[in-house]
Design an enzyme around this catalytic site. Structure first.
Site, PDB file in Angstrom:
ATOM      1  N   GLY A  16      69.172  44.351  40.753  1.00 30.64           N
ATOM      2  CA  GLY A  16      70.028  43.162  40.639  1.00 30.64           C
ATOM      3  C   GLY A  16      71.239  43.406  39.760  1.00 30.64           C
ATOM      4  N   THR A  42      63.162  49.530  37.841  1.00 31.34           N
ATOM      5  CA  THR A  42      61.771  49.726  38.263  1.00 31.34           C
ATOM      6  C   THR A  42      61.705  50.294  39.673  1.00 31.34           C
ATOM      7  OG1 THR A  42      61.062  47.891  36.876  1.00 31.34           O
ATOM      8  CG2 THR A  42      59.559  48.560  38.624  1.00 31.34           C
ATOM      9  N   CYS A  43      62.464  49.726  40.586  1.00 30.97           N
ATOM     10  CA  CYS A  43      62.365  50.126  41.995  1.00 30.97           C
ATOM     11  C   CYS A  43      62.571  51.627  42.167  1.00 30.97           C
ATOM     12  CB  CYS A  43      63.392  49.350  42.825  1.00 30.97           C
ATOM     13  SG  CYS A  43      63.517  49.951  44.515  1.00 30.97           S
ATOM     14  N   CYS A  48      59.060  51.027  43.718  1.00 28.39           N
ATOM     15  CA  CYS A  48      59.073  51.184  45.186  1.00 28.39           C
ATOM     16  C   CYS A  48      59.307  52.617  45.668  1.00 28.39           C
ATOM     17  CB  CYS A  48      60.170  50.311  45.795  1.00 28.39           C
ATOM     18  SG  CYS A  48      60.426  48.745  44.971  1.00 28.39           S
ATOM     19  N   LYS A  51      56.659  55.236  44.561  1.00 27.37           N
ATOM     20  CA  LYS A  51      55.417  54.782  45.219  1.00 27.37           C
ATOM     21  C   LYS A  51      55.398  55.214  46.686  1.00 27.37           C
ATOM     22  CE  LYS A  51      55.411  51.418  47.502  1.00 27.37           C
ATOM     23  NZ  LYS A  51      55.369  50.049  47.079  1.00 27.37           N
ATOM     24  N   ALA A 115      70.958  46.332  25.150  1.00 26.09           N
ATOM     25  CA  ALA A 115      71.919  45.295  24.764  1.00 26.09           C
ATOM     26  C   ALA A 115      71.155  43.994  24.566  1.00 26.09           C
ATOM     27  CB  ALA A 115      72.979  45.143  25.850  1.00 26.09           C
ATOM     28  N   TYR A 180      49.448  43.817  45.131  1.00 32.53           N
ATOM     29  CA  TYR A 180      50.196  44.904  45.748  1.00 32.53           C
ATOM     30  C   TYR A 180      49.902  46.249  45.067  1.00 32.53           C
ATOM     31  CZ  TYR A 180      53.817  41.854  47.988  1.00 32.53           C
ATOM     32  OH  TYR A 180      54.516  40.966  48.751  1.00 32.53           O
ATOM     33  N   GLU A 184      47.886  49.387  46.669  1.00 37.71           N
ATOM     34  CA  GLU A 184      48.681  50.549  47.072  1.00 37.71           C
ATOM     35  C   GLU A 184      48.234  51.813  46.332  1.00 37.71           C
ATOM     36  OE1 GLU A 184      52.835  48.384  48.461  1.00 37.71           O
ATOM     37  OE2 GLU A 184      52.776  49.301  46.486  1.00 37.71           O
ATOM     38  N   GLY A 265      49.531  42.291  37.438  1.00 43.70           N
ATOM     39  CA  GLY A 265      50.760  41.504  37.480  1.00 43.70           C
ATOM     40  C   GLY A 265      51.801  42.048  36.523  1.00 43.70           C
ATOM     41  N   ASP A 306      63.538  40.069  38.695  1.00 43.60           N
ATOM     42  CA  ASP A 306      62.184  39.839  38.174  1.00 43.60           C
ATOM     43  C   ASP A 306      62.157  39.064  36.859  1.00 43.60           C
ATOM     44  OD1 ASP A 306      61.384  41.291  40.338  1.00 43.60           O
ATOM     45  OD2 ASP A 306      60.382  42.883  39.212  1.00 43.60           O
ATOM     46  N   HIS A 439      57.071  50.003  75.725  1.00 45.62           N
ATOM     47  CA  HIS A 439      55.790  50.609  76.042  1.00 45.62           C
ATOM     48  C   HIS A 439      55.869  52.130  76.002  1.00 45.62           C
ATOM     49  CE1 HIS A 439      51.841  50.727  77.847  1.00 45.62           C
ATOM     50  NE2 HIS A 439      52.283  51.614  78.714  1.00 45.62           N
ATOM     51  N   GLU A 444      54.149  46.205  71.011  1.00 45.89           N
ATOM     52  CA  GLU A 444      54.249  45.436  72.261  1.00 45.89           C
ATOM     53  C   GLU A 444      53.219  44.312  72.300  1.00 45.89           C
ATOM     54  OE1 GLU A 444      53.149  47.519  76.016  1.00 45.89           O
ATOM     55  OE2 GLU A 444      52.558  49.160  74.696  1.00 45.89           O
TER      56      GLU A 444
HETATM   57  P1  NDP Z   1      50.223  40.868  41.882  1.00 42.56           P
HETATM   58  O1  NDP Z   1      50.639  39.546  41.401  1.00 42.56           O
HETATM   59  O2  NDP Z   1      50.470  41.249  43.290  1.00 42.56           O
HETATM   60  O3  NDP Z   1      48.671  41.044  41.629  1.00 42.56           O
HETATM   61  C1  NDP Z   1      48.102  40.872  40.373  1.00 42.56           C
HETATM   62  C2  NDP Z   1      46.608  40.992  40.530  1.00 42.56           C
HETATM   63  O4  NDP Z   1      45.992  40.950  39.260  1.00 42.56           O
HETATM   64  C3  NDP Z   1      46.037  39.838  41.346  1.00 42.56           C
HETATM   65  O5  NDP Z   1      45.037  40.378  42.167  1.00 42.56           O
HETATM   66  C4  NDP Z   1      45.458  38.935  40.276  1.00 42.56           C
HETATM   67  O6  NDP Z   1      44.353  38.183  40.718  1.00 42.56           O
HETATM   68  C5  NDP Z   1      44.998  39.949  39.245  1.00 42.56           C
HETATM   69  N1  NDP Z   1      44.926  39.428  37.896  1.00 42.56           N
HETATM   70  C6  NDP Z   1      45.910  38.824  37.203  1.00 42.56           C
HETATM   71  N2  NDP Z   1      45.495  38.521  35.952  1.00 42.56           N
HETATM   72  C7  NDP Z   1      44.220  38.967  35.854  1.00 42.56           C
HETATM   73  C8  NDP Z   1      43.253  38.950  34.821  1.00 42.56           C
HETATM   74  N3  NDP Z   1      43.509  38.426  33.628  1.00 42.56           N
HETATM   75  N4  NDP Z   1      42.045  39.486  35.075  1.00 42.56           N
HETATM   76  C9  NDP Z   1      41.759  40.015  36.282  1.00 42.56           C
HETATM   77  N5  NDP Z   1      42.640  40.063  37.300  1.00 42.56           N
HETATM   78  C10 NDP Z   1      43.848  39.545  37.089  1.00 42.56           C
HETATM   79  O7  NDP Z   1      50.849  41.897  40.851  1.00 42.56           O
HETATM   80  P2  NDP Z   1      51.027  43.475  40.875  1.00 42.56           P
HETATM   81  O8  NDP Z   1      50.878  43.898  39.468  1.00 42.56           O
HETATM   82  O9  NDP Z   1      50.167  44.101  41.907  1.00 42.56           O
HETATM   83  O10 NDP Z   1      52.539  43.626  41.329  1.00 42.56           O
HETATM   84  C11 NDP Z   1      53.588  42.919  40.653  1.00 42.56           C
HETATM   85  C12 NDP Z   1      54.636  42.477  41.609  1.00 42.56           C
HETATM   86  O11 NDP Z   1      55.402  43.586  42.024  1.00 42.56           O
HETATM   87  C13 NDP Z   1      54.100  41.865  42.883  1.00 42.56           C
HETATM   88  O12 NDP Z   1      53.936  40.484  42.762  1.00 42.56           O
HETATM   89  C14 NDP Z   1      55.116  42.219  43.906  1.00 42.56           C
HETATM   90  O13 NDP Z   1      56.009  41.144  44.043  1.00 42.56           O
HETATM   91  C15 NDP Z   1      55.825  43.431  43.349  1.00 42.56           C
HETATM   92  N6  NDP Z   1      55.448  44.610  44.139  1.00 42.56           N
HETATM   93  C16 NDP Z   1      55.819  44.685  45.446  1.00 42.56           C
HETATM   94  C17 NDP Z   1      55.473  45.758  46.214  1.00 42.56           C
HETATM   95  C18 NDP Z   1      55.882  45.810  47.635  1.00 42.56           C
HETATM   96  O14 NDP Z   1      56.782  45.094  48.026  1.00 42.56           O
HETATM   97  N7  NDP Z   1      55.231  46.628  48.464  1.00 42.56           N
HETATM   98  C19 NDP Z   1      54.702  46.874  45.669  1.00 42.56           C
HETATM   99  C20 NDP Z   1      54.336  46.682  44.294  1.00 42.56           C
HETATM  100  C21 NDP Z   1      54.700  45.599  43.576  1.00 42.56           C
HETATM  101  P3  NDP Z   1      44.529  36.833  41.582  1.00 42.56           P
HETATM  102  O15 NDP Z   1      44.960  37.269  42.930  1.00 42.56           O
HETATM  103  O16 NDP Z   1      43.159  36.270  41.564  1.00 42.56           O
HETATM  104  O17 NDP Z   1      45.520  36.007  40.867  1.00 42.56           O
END
Ligand code: NDP
Length: 462
Positions: A16, A42-43, A48, A51, A115, A180, A184, A265, A306, A439, A444
């Site tokens: 961004g 990060t990307c 991304c 990865k 900064a 995600y 992954e 997360g 983000d 095809h 398809e």
């Molecule tokens: P996500 O939000 O996808 O997943 C977080 C996971 O952690 C969920 O399964 C969540 O459970 C679990 N969780 C959260 N807090 C706790 C806790 N205290 N105890 C146990 N489990 C917990 O985050 P990621 O870290 O995987 O990825 C971050 C972001 O990065 C994503 O939201 C995505 O937008 C982006 N990303 C995109 C990718 C792509 O486009 N291919 C690849 C990688 C990242 P619950 O589901 O129950 O809430």
């Protein structure tokens, strides 16, 4: 004398930040951009791009196995983790250079420093202590993996940041999370020969995705040999005498592994940024609060990507940056459109999806037609691989509009990109039906599912 040192000061050299800085500079604005780590964010540096490179690397083990069905005899194969890490480093360094070249060519001043805001329109550069002013400031500092401080022993765990550059490929890994990143990386490590266990607190992995795909992926991952433990959490992590991590789980006892990775997360990088001094409000998660035009609560200060925790995806940050430029420098007020974002999970098999899941659509519409196909992809016929593809279209019965499209299988991400255009254009199932098939492809199926597999009426399957 101009009132400010710069027209625009961008904090953060990720997707961004770089896009907004480069475009503003190319419009003749006086722009400076500061990044404390590496340009690309990060990307490019630890998300991304590396990865996806690691996903490719991890797929070779299956390619070698599959080759036999097509008449090939593949010699002994060996994987060298250090070579992959070095190759990845070379590629992200190239991209990092391209990001800076783009900024440079546009005439932006590139700063390698942290900064921080010190007041309205004012930024302090951490390396020199110098203070500069700008008419507009964009905060695009991204986020970081949540360290999960509440977990005893979290300091023995790694996050995705470290996973890319481990000194050695672990023999075994336990990954916590069901989103995600967890999914992954579980596939990547497994494909590279690491004994992999995934532990997730919910009933089924990938909570925000269509139930069919979640289940389908879960089954496929287990068939490959990835252990998935649902409805469980790690309660603490300790080190044993050999330096191995031991995760003490709620339901599955102690699990010993070379590495424990937390993928729970990502949280916005707002700490210590001087937001209070500048009057920029954050929410309870520390994300910067913005309006529909990415304006923060402080005049002249904007936030993208983000750090605002709207949708944590690279293309979204870039789109928000383009909207900022349209609004602020082209006199064309444009607010980011966060509806119908196509997305992919680079699991193995992949998930590609856009629009409403069956469950969400059932809550919002009276009657749905669900078109569903589950089949063995052509390549698997000779390779002998068990893997199935799933394709699903969720259609509103009232106007035949396609509300959601969900795919599990090879190239699902590529297909999701194109389906994203169809759904954005408001295509109906009839538009899909009168589209000629390509095809022989897997895609398809998307235009040859003529009769609904089932209907959902008032939330009930009929
Ligand atoms: P996500 O939000 O996808 O997943 C977080 C996971 O952690 C969920 O399964 C969540 O459970 C679990 N969780 C959260 N807090 C706790 C806790 N205290 N105890 C146990 N489990 C917990 O985050 P990621 O870290 O995987 O990825 C971050 C972001 O990065 C994503 O939201 C995505 O937008 C982006 N990303 C995109 C990718 C792509 O486009 N291919 C690849 C990688 C990242 P619950 O589901 O129950 O809430």
């Amino acid at each position: 004398m101009p009132a400010f040192d710069y027209d625009l000061f961008v904090i953060g050299g990720g997707s961004g930040g770089v896009r907004s800085g480069r475009l503003a500079a190319s419009l003749g604005k006086k722009v400076a951009i500061a990044e404390e780590f590496r340009y690309g964010g990060t990307c490019v540096i630890r998300g991304c791009v590396p990865k996806k490179l690691y996903v490719y690397a991890s797929q070779y083990s299956e390619h070698f196995e599959d080759a036999a069905g097509f008449g090939w005899t593949v010699g002994e194969s060996r994987f060298d983790w250090k070579k992959l890490v070095a190759a990845k480093e070379q590629e992200i360094t190239r991209l990092e250079g391209l990001y800076q070249k783009g900024l440079n060519n546009a005439g932006a001043e590139i700063l390698h420093t942290r900064a921080e805001l010190v007041g309205p329109n004012t930024v302090r550069l951490a390396d020199s202590g110098k203070t500069v002013t700008a008419e507009r400031i964009v905060i695009a500092v991204g986020g970081h993996p949540t360290p999960h401080d509440a977990l005893p022993g979290h300091e023995h765990c790694i996050s995705s940041n470290e996973a890319f550059d481990l000194a050695e490929l672990p023999k075994s890994i336990l990954i916590a999370g069901g989103g995600y990143i967890a999914v992954e990386f579980a596939n990547v490590f497994h494909g590279l020969g690491v004994e992999t266990t995934l532990i997730y607190r919910g009933k089924e992995i990938l909570s925000r995705f269509d139930q069919d795909l979640r289940r389908g992926l879960h089954v496929a991952m287990e068939e490959k040999g990835i252990r998935i433990l649902c409805e469980d959490i790690i309660q603490s992590v300790t080190l044993d005498a050999d330096g191995k991590r031991v995760a003490h789980t709620m339901k599955h006892g102690d699990i010993a592994a070379d590495q424990v990775m937390l993928a729970l997360g990502r949280v916005p990088n707002t700490r210590g940024l001087g937001l209070d001094a500048a009057g920029v409000k954050t929410d309870e998660r520390g994300a910067i609060v913005v309006d529909a035009f990415s304006r923060t609560s402080a005049p002249g200060i904007y936030a993208l990507g983000d750090v605002t925790d709207r949708v944590q995806l690279t293309p979204v940050a870039i789109h928000e940056a383009m909207c900022f430029i349209e609004t602020e420098y082209k006199n064309n007020p444009t607010s980011p459109d966060h509806d119908l974002i196509a997305t992919a999970v680079f699991s193995q098999p992949e998930i590609g999806t856009v629009g409403l899941t069956e469950e969400d659509a059932a809550r919002r519409f009276d009657e749905l037609e669900v078109y569903r196909a589950e089949f063995r992809p052509m390549k698997a016929t000779l390779s002998g691989r068990k893997e199935k593809m799933i394709m699903k279209l969720i259609v509103n019965a009232a106007d035949r509009k396609v509300l959601g499209a969900h795919i599990l299988g090879h190239d699902a991400g590529e297909m999701a990109q194109l389906l994203g255009i169809s759904l954005k254009a408001g295509c109906t199932k009839d538009d899909f039906d009168r589209t000629m098939a390509v095809h022989p492809t897997a895609a398809e199926e998307l235009v040859t599912m003529y009769a609904p597999s089932y209907r959902i009426r008032k939330g009930e399957r009929v």
